[in-house]
Design an enzyme around this catalytic site. Structure first.
Site, short mmCIF file in Angstrom:
data_model
loop_
_atom_site.label_atom_id
_atom_site.label_comp_id
_atom_site.label_asym_id
_atom_site.label_seq_id
_atom_site.Cartn_x
_atom_site.Cartn_y
_atom_site.Cartn_z
N HIS A 100 0.83 -1.20 0.00
CA HIS A 100 0.00 0.00 0.00
C HIS A 100 0.87 1.25 0.00
CE1 HIS A 100 0.58 -1.15 4.24
NE2 HIS A 100 0.41 0.12 4.56
N HIS A 102 1.00 5.21 0.97
CA HIS A 102 0.43 6.27 1.79
C HIS A 102 0.52 7.58 1.00
CE1 HIS A 102 0.53 4.12 5.74
NE2 HIS A 102 1.46 3.42 5.09
#
Length: 141
Positions: A100, A102
């Protein structure tokens, strides 16, 4: 992957304030944001980290990061800058093992509030924040 919380958010079986979606990537607000509008972008296809991330999916992930970052600066969120961060592995502080990215909005002079956000990590009105991020993306086209 059935035990992955991010896969569950992508599948719609776990809650998430979705702010971005395309064929390869889903974006939702971080439940422990460093700053207001802190968004996580995840590939729809599970990968635990960079070692098993398809390079084409990685390119789509960063393209989505570019789009969200630009929208956060140009739209109602009015960020002055953005941090993009990808923590790869436990030693790099990765806590959810689904790759992922950010996207963390920043504002001029926010060093103290940013540092506080690293400790406190909460948004008093995440629904309103999700609306602002979505509005930023809509304004950006």
């Amino acid at each position: 992957m059935s035990s992955c919380i991010f896969c569950a958010v992508v599948a719609g079986t776990a809650p998430g304030r979705i702010v971005y979606s395309d064929d390869d990537v889903v974006g939702f607000l971080d439940i422990r944001p460093v700053t207001r509008g802190h968004t996580l972008l995840v590939p729809r296809i599970h990968s635990a980290g960079l070692d098993d991330l398809d390079p084409a999916v990685g390119a789509a992930l960063f393209a989505a990061g570019h789009r969200v970052a630009s929208a956060l600066k140009a739209g109602p969120m009015a960020a002055d800058g953005v941090n993009l961060a990808l923590n790869d592995g436990r030693a790099a502080f990765q806590t959810v093992f689904h790759t992922h990215l950010h996207v963390v909005p920043r504002h001029e002079g926010d060093k103290l509030s940013f540092a506080k956000g690293l400790v406190v990590r909460r948004d008093p009105n995440p629904d309103e924040t999700a609306d602002l991020v979505r509005a930023s993306l809509e304004a950006a086209g």
